[in-house]
Motif scaffolding. Structure first.
Motif, short mmCIF file in Angstrom:
data_model
loop_
_atom_site.label_atom_id
_atom_site.label_comp_id
_atom_site.label_asym_id
_atom_site.label_seq_id
_atom_site.Cartn_x
_atom_site.Cartn_y
_atom_site.Cartn_z
N ASN A 200 0.83 -1.22 0.00
CA ASN A 200 0.00 0.00 0.00
C ASN A 200 0.86 1.27 0.00
N ARG A 201 1.88 1.28 -0.82
CA ARG A 201 2.71 2.46 -1.11
C ARG A 201 3.56 2.92 0.09
N GLY A 202 3.79 1.98 1.04
CA GLY A 202 4.44 2.39 2.29
C GLY A 202 5.93 2.63 2.22
N TRP A 203 6.60 2.05 1.24
CA TRP A 203 8.06 2.15 1.19
C TRP A 203 8.53 3.04 0.06
N THR A 204 9.79 3.41 0.14
CA THR A 204 10.45 4.01 -1.01
C THR A 204 10.77 2.88 -1.99
N ALA A 205 11.06 3.24 -3.23
CA ALA A 205 11.41 2.21 -4.22
C ALA A 205 12.68 1.47 -3.79
N LEU B 10 4.29 -1.76 -3.65
CA LEU B 10 5.28 -1.63 -2.57
C LEU B 10 5.70 -0.19 -2.35
N CYS B 11 5.69 0.61 -3.44
CA CYS B 11 6.01 2.04 -3.33
C CYS B 11 5.00 2.79 -4.19
N PRO B 12 4.91 4.11 -4.02
CA PRO B 12 3.92 4.86 -4.81
C PRO B 12 4.24 4.86 -6.30
N ALA B 13 3.22 4.74 -7.14
CA ALA B 13 3.42 4.86 -8.58
C ALA B 13 3.85 6.27 -8.95
N ASP B 14 3.54 7.24 -8.08
CA ASP B 14 3.95 8.62 -8.34
C ASP B 14 5.46 8.80 -8.24
N ASP B 15 6.15 7.87 -7.58
CA ASP B 15 7.62 7.89 -7.62
C ASP B 15 8.02 7.26 -8.96
N VAL B 16 7.75 7.98 -10.03
CA VAL B 16 7.67 7.35 -11.36
C VAL B 16 8.93 6.56 -11.73
N LEU B 17 10.07 7.20 -11.66
CA LEU B 17 11.28 6.49 -12.12
C LEU B 17 11.71 5.41 -11.16
N GLY B 18 11.59 5.71 -9.86
CA GLY B 18 11.95 4.70 -8.85
C GLY B 18 11.09 3.46 -9.01
N ARG B 19 9.81 3.68 -9.21
CA ARG B 19 8.89 2.55 -9.35
C ARG B 19 9.22 1.73 -10.61
N GLU C 103 0.18 2.51 -16.55
CA GLU C 103 1.10 1.83 -15.63
C GLU C 103 1.78 0.65 -16.29
N LEU C 104 1.01 -0.11 -17.10
CA LEU C 104 1.61 -1.29 -17.75
C LEU C 104 2.59 -0.87 -18.84
N LEU C 105 2.16 0.04 -19.71
CA LEU C 105 3.05 0.43 -20.81
C LEU C 105 4.25 1.22 -20.31
N GLY C 106 4.06 1.91 -19.18
CA GLY C 106 5.17 2.69 -18.62
C GLY C 106 6.14 1.84 -17.80
#
Ligand code: MUC
Ligand code: MG
Length: 367
Positions: free
Chosen positions: A193-198, A219-228, A254-257
Protein backbone atom coordinates in the motif's frame (compact mmCIF):
# COMPACT_ATOMS: atom_id res chain seq x y z
CA UNK A 1 -36.99 -1.72 -16.30
CA UNK A 2 -37.20 2.05 -15.98
CA UNK A 3 -35.33 3.39 -12.94
CA UNK A 4 -37.82 4.94 -10.52
CA UNK A 5 -35.74 5.36 -7.35
CA UNK A 6 -32.16 5.10 -6.15
CA UNK A 7 -31.42 4.57 -2.44
CA UNK A 8 -28.08 5.09 -0.67
CA UNK A 9 -28.39 3.80 2.89
CA UNK A 10 -25.42 4.26 5.25
CA UNK A 11 -24.86 1.39 7.65
CA UNK A 12 -22.18 0.49 10.17
CA UNK A 13 -21.11 -2.93 11.40
CA UNK A 14 -18.10 -3.28 13.75
CA UNK A 15 -15.11 -5.44 12.96
CA UNK A 16 -14.25 -8.13 15.48
CA UNK A 17 -10.64 -7.75 14.42
CA UNK A 18 -9.54 -4.43 12.93
CA UNK A 19 -7.44 -4.60 9.76
CA UNK A 20 -4.38 -2.34 9.63
CA UNK A 21 -2.23 -1.73 6.56
CA UNK A 22 0.28 0.88 5.37
CA UNK A 23 -2.27 3.39 4.08
CA UNK A 24 -4.97 3.04 6.76
CA UNK A 25 -7.01 0.93 9.14
CA UNK A 26 -10.62 -0.29 9.37
CA UNK A 27 -12.44 -0.81 12.68
CA UNK A 28 -16.02 -0.44 11.47
CA UNK A 29 -17.54 -1.36 8.12
CA UNK A 30 -19.21 2.00 7.54
CA UNK A 31 -20.50 1.12 4.08
CA UNK A 32 -23.40 2.30 1.94
CA UNK A 33 -26.14 -0.04 0.75
CA UNK A 34 -27.16 0.97 -2.76
CA UNK A 35 -30.53 -0.07 -4.14
CA UNK A 36 -32.04 0.77 -7.50
CA UNK A 37 -35.79 0.28 -7.98
CA UNK A 38 -37.56 -0.09 -11.33
CA UNK A 39 -41.11 0.45 -12.51
CA UNK A 40 -41.61 -3.30 -12.95
CA UNK A 41 -40.97 -3.91 -9.26
CA UNK A 42 -37.34 -5.10 -9.43
CA UNK A 43 -34.66 -3.98 -6.95
CA UNK A 44 -30.96 -4.19 -7.73
CA UNK A 45 -28.59 -4.21 -4.76
CA UNK A 46 -24.88 -3.59 -4.16
CA UNK A 47 -22.67 -1.94 -1.53
CA UNK A 48 -20.12 0.88 -1.65
CA UNK A 49 -17.22 0.80 0.85
CA UNK A 50 -15.72 4.24 1.55
CA UNK A 51 -11.93 4.15 1.46
CA UNK A 52 -10.83 7.75 2.06
CA UNK A 53 -7.13 6.77 2.16
CA UNK A 54 -7.42 5.23 -1.31
CA UNK A 55 -10.06 7.17 -3.26
CA UNK A 56 -11.04 10.10 -1.04
CA UNK A 57 -14.62 8.88 -0.64
CA UNK A 58 -16.37 8.85 2.74
CA UNK A 59 -19.68 7.32 3.78
CA UNK A 60 -21.20 10.82 3.75
CA UNK A 61 -19.75 11.69 0.34
CA UNK A 62 -21.10 8.46 -1.19
CA UNK A 63 -24.59 9.08 0.19
CA UNK A 64 -24.45 12.70 -1.01
CA UNK A 65 -23.14 12.06 -4.52
CA UNK A 66 -25.64 9.27 -5.13
CA UNK A 67 -28.58 11.15 -3.63
CA UNK A 68 -27.85 14.62 -4.99
CA UNK A 69 -25.95 14.03 -8.23
CA UNK A 70 -26.41 10.52 -9.64
CA UNK A 71 -29.98 9.60 -8.64
CA UNK A 72 -31.62 12.59 -10.38
CA UNK A 73 -29.57 11.87 -13.52
CA UNK A 74 -30.50 8.17 -13.61
CA UNK A 75 -34.26 8.45 -13.07
CA UNK A 76 -36.05 7.55 -16.28
CA UNK A 77 -33.15 5.59 -17.82
CA UNK A 78 -33.56 1.81 -17.90
CA UNK A 79 -31.34 -0.98 -16.62
CA UNK A 80 -30.52 -1.82 -20.24
CA UNK A 81 -29.13 1.69 -20.88
CA UNK A 82 -25.80 0.81 -19.33
CA UNK A 83 -23.65 2.85 -21.72
CA UNK A 84 -25.93 5.86 -21.28
CA UNK A 85 -25.77 5.39 -17.51
CA UNK A 86 -21.97 5.33 -17.65
CA UNK A 87 -21.86 8.42 -19.84
CA UNK A 88 -23.95 10.17 -17.19
CA UNK A 89 -21.84 8.91 -14.28
CA UNK A 90 -18.58 9.87 -16.00
CA UNK A 91 -19.67 13.51 -16.15
CA UNK A 92 -18.65 13.52 -12.48
CA UNK A 93 -15.01 12.72 -11.84
CA UNK A 94 -13.88 10.38 -9.04
CA UNK A 95 -16.37 8.65 -6.72
CA UNK A 96 -15.41 5.16 -7.92
CA UNK A 97 -17.17 3.02 -5.32
CA UNK A 98 -20.41 5.02 -5.61
CA UNK A 99 -20.39 4.52 -9.39
CA UNK A 100 -19.40 0.86 -9.12
CA UNK A 101 -22.25 0.06 -6.72
CA UNK A 102 -24.75 1.67 -9.10
CA UNK A 103 -23.35 -0.35 -12.01
CA UNK A 104 -23.56 -3.64 -10.09
CA UNK A 105 -27.09 -2.91 -8.87
CA UNK A 106 -28.12 -2.44 -12.51
CA UNK A 107 -26.57 -5.78 -13.45
CA UNK A 108 -28.49 -7.34 -10.56
CA UNK A 109 -31.70 -5.98 -12.10
CA UNK A 110 -30.75 -7.34 -15.53
CA UNK A 111 -30.09 -10.78 -14.07
CA UNK A 112 -33.39 -10.78 -12.21
CA UNK A 113 -35.28 -9.63 -15.31
CA UNK A 114 -33.65 -12.37 -17.40
CA UNK A 115 -34.09 -14.98 -14.66
CA UNK A 116 -30.35 -15.69 -14.89
CA UNK A 117 -27.35 -15.35 -12.56
CA UNK A 118 -25.21 -12.27 -13.22
CA UNK A 119 -22.07 -14.41 -13.15
CA UNK A 120 -23.46 -16.40 -16.07
CA UNK A 121 -24.38 -13.26 -17.98
CA UNK A 122 -20.86 -11.90 -17.45
CA UNK A 123 -19.12 -15.00 -18.72
CA UNK A 124 -20.09 -18.13 -16.79
CA UNK A 125 -16.61 -19.65 -16.76
CA UNK A 126 -16.97 -21.42 -13.38
CA UNK A 127 -19.20 -21.29 -10.29
CA UNK A 128 -16.53 -20.83 -7.61
CA UNK A 129 -13.19 -19.32 -6.70
CA UNK A 130 -10.32 -20.26 -4.49
CA UNK A 131 -10.12 -17.76 -1.64
CA UNK A 132 -7.07 -15.78 -0.55
CA UNK A 133 -7.00 -14.15 2.90
CA UNK A 134 -5.42 -10.81 3.79
CA UNK A 135 -3.28 -10.74 6.95
CA UNK A 136 -3.03 -7.24 8.44
CA UNK A 137 -0.34 -5.61 10.55
CA UNK A 138 0.42 -7.24 13.88
CA UNK A 139 3.47 -8.70 15.60
CA UNK A 140 4.77 -11.64 13.52
CA UNK A 141 3.57 -14.31 15.96
CA UNK A 142 0.00 -12.94 15.80
CA UNK A 143 0.09 -12.84 11.99
CA UNK A 144 1.18 -16.49 11.97
CA UNK A 145 -1.53 -17.45 14.47
CA UNK A 146 -4.17 -15.72 12.34
CA UNK A 147 -3.05 -17.40 9.12
CA UNK A 148 -3.02 -20.79 10.86
CA UNK A 149 -6.52 -20.21 12.24
CA UNK A 150 -7.85 -19.19 8.83
CA UNK A 151 -6.16 -22.16 7.16
CA UNK A 152 -7.46 -24.62 9.77
CA UNK A 153 -11.00 -23.20 9.89
CA UNK A 154 -11.67 -22.41 6.23
CA UNK A 155 -9.10 -24.44 4.32
CA UNK A 156 -7.56 -21.27 2.85
CA UNK A 157 -4.00 -21.74 1.60
CA UNK A 158 -3.30 -18.36 -0.05
CA UNK A 159 -2.39 -15.34 2.07
CA UNK A 160 -1.74 -11.74 1.13
CA UNK A 161 0.56 -10.27 3.76
CA UNK A 162 0.20 -6.57 4.43
CA UNK A 163 3.63 -4.93 4.45
CA UNK A 164 4.96 -1.39 4.10
CA UNK A 165 5.87 -0.73 7.75
CA UNK A 166 8.95 1.32 8.54
CA UNK A 167 11.53 0.03 9.26
CA UNK A 168 10.86 -2.79 6.82
CA UNK A 169 12.76 -5.48 8.78
CA UNK A 170 9.61 -6.30 10.80
CA UNK A 171 7.75 -7.15 7.58
CA UNK A 172 10.59 -9.29 6.27
CA UNK A 173 10.57 -11.12 9.62
CA UNK A 174 6.78 -11.60 9.46
CA UNK A 175 6.98 -13.06 5.93
CA UNK A 176 9.76 -15.39 7.01
CA UNK A 177 7.79 -16.51 10.09
CA UNK A 178 4.70 -17.14 7.93
CA UNK A 179 6.65 -19.21 5.41
CA UNK A 180 8.34 -21.22 8.16
CA UNK A 181 5.06 -21.90 9.98
CA UNK A 182 2.85 -22.57 6.94
CA UNK A 183 5.34 -24.50 4.83
CA UNK A 184 6.09 -24.43 1.11
CA UNK A 185 2.60 -25.52 -0.04
CA UNK A 186 0.96 -22.23 0.92
CA UNK A 187 0.88 -19.24 -1.45
CA UNK A 188 2.16 -15.98 0.06
CA UNK A 189 2.29 -12.54 -1.53
CA UNK A 190 2.87 -9.04 -0.21
CA UNK A 191 1.02 -5.72 -0.50
CA UNK A 192 2.79 -2.55 0.64
CA UNK A 193 0.00 0.00 0.00
CA UNK A 194 2.71 2.46 -1.11
CA UNK A 195 4.44 2.39 2.29
CA UNK A 196 8.06 2.15 1.19
CA UNK A 197 10.45 4.01 -1.01
CA UNK A 198 11.41 2.21 -4.22
CA UNK A 199 14.88 1.51 -2.85
CA UNK A 200 13.62 -0.01 0.42
CA UNK A 201 11.14 -2.07 -1.60
CA UNK A 202 14.02 -3.38 -3.74
CA UNK A 203 15.91 -4.33 -0.57
CA UNK A 204 12.85 -6.21 0.70
CA UNK A 205 12.53 -8.14 -2.59
CA UNK A 206 16.20 -9.13 -2.28
CA UNK A 207 15.85 -10.14 1.38
CA UNK A 208 12.73 -12.25 0.71
CA UNK A 209 14.02 -13.86 -2.49
CA UNK A 210 14.21 -17.28 -0.82
CA UNK A 211 10.61 -17.23 0.44
CA UNK A 212 8.91 -18.19 -2.83
CA UNK A 213 6.53 -15.23 -2.86
CA UNK A 214 3.86 -15.21 -5.56
CA UNK A 215 3.43 -11.46 -6.20
CA UNK A 216 4.40 -8.04 -4.89
CA UNK A 217 1.72 -5.30 -4.86
CA UNK A 218 2.05 -1.50 -4.60
CA UNK A 219 5.28 -1.63 -2.57
CA UNK A 220 6.01 2.04 -3.33
CA UNK A 221 3.92 4.86 -4.81
CA UNK A 222 3.42 4.86 -8.58
CA UNK A 223 3.95 8.62 -8.34
CA UNK A 224 7.62 7.89 -7.62
CA UNK A 225 7.67 7.35 -11.36
CA UNK A 226 11.28 6.49 -12.12
CA UNK A 227 11.95 4.70 -8.85
CA UNK A 228 8.89 2.55 -9.35
CA UNK A 229 9.89 1.68 -12.93
CA UNK A 230 13.36 0.73 -11.75
CA UNK A 231 11.86 -1.41 -9.00
CA UNK A 232 9.44 -3.20 -11.33
CA UNK A 233 12.10 -3.76 -13.99
CA UNK A 234 14.30 -5.48 -11.41
CA UNK A 235 11.51 -7.36 -9.62
CA UNK A 236 11.73 -11.15 -9.79
CA UNK A 237 7.97 -11.29 -9.02
CA UNK A 238 4.95 -10.09 -10.99
CA UNK A 239 4.31 -6.58 -9.61
CA UNK A 240 0.61 -5.85 -9.09
CA UNK A 241 -0.83 -2.37 -9.53
CA UNK A 242 -3.86 -1.95 -7.26
CA UNK A 243 -4.79 1.58 -6.19
CA UNK A 244 -2.45 3.11 -8.81
CA UNK A 245 -4.40 1.62 -11.73
CA UNK A 246 -8.12 1.74 -11.12
CA UNK A 247 -9.36 2.80 -14.57
CA UNK A 248 -8.53 1.41 -18.01
CA UNK A 249 -6.45 4.50 -18.89
CA UNK A 250 -4.42 4.16 -15.69
CA UNK A 251 -3.97 0.44 -16.31
CA UNK A 252 -2.64 1.21 -19.79
CA UNK A 253 -0.33 3.92 -18.46
CA UNK A 254 1.10 1.83 -15.63
CA UNK A 255 1.61 -1.29 -17.75
CA UNK A 256 3.05 0.43 -20.81
CA UNK A 257 5.17 2.69 -18.62
CA UNK A 258 6.73 -0.31 -16.88
CA UNK A 259 5.33 0.54 -13.43
CA UNK A 260 3.40 -2.73 -13.05
CA UNK A 261 3.28 -6.18 -14.59
CA UNK A 262 -0.04 -7.45 -13.15
CA UNK A 263 -3.35 -5.81 -12.20
CA UNK A 264 -5.72 -6.10 -9.23
CA UNK A 265 -9.37 -5.93 -10.26
CA UNK A 266 -11.81 -4.77 -7.60
CA UNK A 267 -15.49 -4.78 -8.48
CA UNK A 268 -16.03 -2.40 -5.55
CA UNK A 269 -14.32 0.35 -7.58
CA UNK A 270 -15.00 -0.58 -11.22
CA UNK A 271 -18.30 -2.46 -10.91
CA UNK A 272 -18.88 -5.17 -13.49
CA UNK A 273 -18.82 -2.99 -16.59
CA UNK A 274 -15.54 -1.24 -15.75
CA UNK A 275 -13.98 -4.44 -14.40
CA UNK A 276 -14.69 -6.18 -17.69
CA UNK A 277 -13.02 -3.31 -19.53
CA UNK A 278 -9.95 -3.65 -17.33
CA UNK A 279 -9.97 -7.45 -17.64
CA UNK A 280 -10.23 -7.43 -21.41
CA UNK A 281 -7.54 -4.78 -21.66
CA UNK A 282 -5.24 -6.95 -19.54
CA UNK A 283 -6.04 -10.02 -21.61
CA UNK A 284 -5.20 -8.08 -24.76
CA UNK A 285 -1.92 -6.94 -23.26
CA UNK A 286 -1.01 -10.39 -21.96
CA UNK A 287 -1.14 -9.29 -18.32
CA UNK A 288 -2.30 -11.40 -15.39
CA UNK A 289 -5.01 -10.21 -13.02
CA UNK A 290 -5.94 -10.96 -9.42
CA UNK A 291 -9.37 -10.36 -7.89
CA UNK A 292 -8.64 -7.89 -5.09
CA UNK A 293 -10.68 -6.95 -2.04
CA UNK A 294 -11.74 -3.41 -1.15
CA UNK A 295 -12.28 -4.70 2.41
CA UNK A 296 -15.72 -5.74 1.25
CA UNK A 297 -18.61 -6.96 3.33
CA UNK A 298 -20.59 -10.00 2.23
CA UNK A 299 -22.56 -8.06 -0.40
CA UNK A 300 -19.36 -6.80 -2.01
CA UNK A 301 -17.80 -10.24 -1.75
CA UNK A 302 -20.75 -11.81 -3.58
CA UNK A 303 -20.21 -9.26 -6.34
CA UNK A 304 -16.46 -10.01 -6.49
CA UNK A 305 -16.92 -13.77 -6.73
CA UNK A 306 -19.69 -13.38 -9.33
CA UNK A 307 -17.27 -11.43 -11.52
CA UNK A 308 -14.12 -13.41 -10.73
CA UNK A 309 -15.72 -16.78 -11.42
CA UNK A 310 -17.25 -15.50 -14.66
CA UNK A 311 -13.94 -15.41 -16.56
CA UNK A 312 -11.04 -17.77 -17.00
CA UNK A 313 -8.34 -15.17 -16.38
CA UNK A 314 -9.99 -13.66 -13.29
CA UNK A 315 -10.49 -17.08 -11.66
CA UNK A 316 -6.95 -18.34 -12.26
CA UNK A 317 -5.53 -17.17 -8.93
CA UNK A 318 -7.19 -17.21 -5.52
CA UNK A 319 -9.45 -14.17 -5.14
CA UNK A 320 -9.27 -11.96 -2.06
CA UNK A 321 -12.74 -12.87 -0.79
CA UNK A 322 -12.50 -13.30 2.96
CA UNK A 323 -12.30 -9.86 4.62
CA UNK A 324 -15.94 -10.21 5.71
CA UNK A 325 -14.81 -12.91 8.16
CA UNK A 326 -13.50 -10.11 10.39
CA UNK A 327 -16.90 -8.36 10.57
CA UNK A 328 -19.19 -8.99 13.56
CA UNK A 329 -22.28 -9.37 11.34
CA UNK A 330 -23.60 -8.53 7.87
CA UNK A 331 -26.81 -7.58 6.10
CA UNK A 332 -27.34 -10.80 4.12
CA UNK A 333 -30.26 -13.01 5.17
CA UNK A 334 -28.17 -16.06 4.30
CA UNK A 335 -24.51 -15.55 5.24
CA UNK A 336 -21.67 -16.58 2.92
CA UNK A 337 -19.66 -19.66 3.76
CA UNK A 338 -16.09 -20.50 2.79
CA UNK A 339 -15.35 -24.22 2.81
CA UNK A 340 -12.24 -26.07 1.66
CA UNK A 341 -10.76 -22.70 0.77
CA UNK A 342 -13.51 -22.08 -1.79
CA UNK A 343 -16.39 -19.61 -2.16
CA UNK A 344 -19.27 -20.39 -4.52
CA UNK A 345 -21.18 -17.94 -6.65
CA UNK A 346 -24.74 -17.63 -5.37
CA UNK A 347 -27.25 -19.48 -7.52
CA UNK A 348 -30.46 -17.98 -8.81
CA UNK A 349 -31.42 -14.89 -10.75
CA UNK A 350 -29.35 -11.72 -10.40
CA UNK A 351 -26.66 -11.55 -7.74
CA UNK A 352 -28.60 -13.46 -5.08
CA UNK A 353 -28.35 -10.61 -2.56
CA UNK A 354 -31.18 -11.05 -0.08
CA UNK A 355 -31.05 -8.34 2.60
CA UNK A 356 -32.30 -9.20 6.10
CA UNK A 357 -34.68 -6.32 6.97
CA UNK A 358 -34.10 -6.75 10.72
CA UNK A 359 -30.34 -6.43 10.28
CA UNK A 360 -30.70 -3.45 8.01
CA UNK A 361 -32.95 -1.74 10.59
CA UNK A 362 -30.38 -2.47 13.28
CA UNK A 363 -27.28 -1.25 11.44
CA UNK A 364 -28.54 1.60 9.27
CA UNK A 365 -27.26 5.01 10.32
CA UNK A 366 -29.90 7.27 8.82
CA UNK A 367 -32.81 6.61 11.22
C1 MUC B 1 -5.62 -3.73 -0.68
O1 MUC B 1 -5.45 -4.61 -1.51
O2 MUC B 1 -4.89 -2.76 -0.72
C2 MUC B 1 -6.53 -1.71 1.61
C3 MUC B 1 -6.67 -0.45 1.12
C4 MUC B 1 -7.46 -0.54 -0.03
O3 MUC B 1 -7.83 0.37 -0.77
O4 MUC B 1 -7.81 -1.84 -0.26
C5 MUC B 1 -7.34 -2.64 0.80
C6 MUC B 1 -6.71 -3.88 0.35
MG1 MG C 1 -3.70 -3.60 -2.48
Amino acid sequence: MKITAVEAVPFAIPYTKPLAFASGEVRTADHVLVRIHTDDGLTGTAEAPPRPYTYGETQESIVAVIGKVFAPQLLGLTALDREAVHAVLERTVGNPTAKAALDMALWDILGQAAGMPVSGLLGGYTDRMRVGHMVGFAPAAEMVAEAERIRDTYGITTFKVKVGRVPYAQDVAACRALREALGPGVELYIDGNRGWTASDAARVLAETADLGLLFAEELCPADDVLGRRRLVAGSPLPFIADESATRPAEVTRELLGGSATAISIKTARTGFTGSQRVLHLCEGLGTEVVMGNQIDGQIGTLCSVAFGAAHRSSSRYAGELSNFLDMADDLLAEPLTIESGTLHVREGAGLGIDIDPGKLARYRQDR
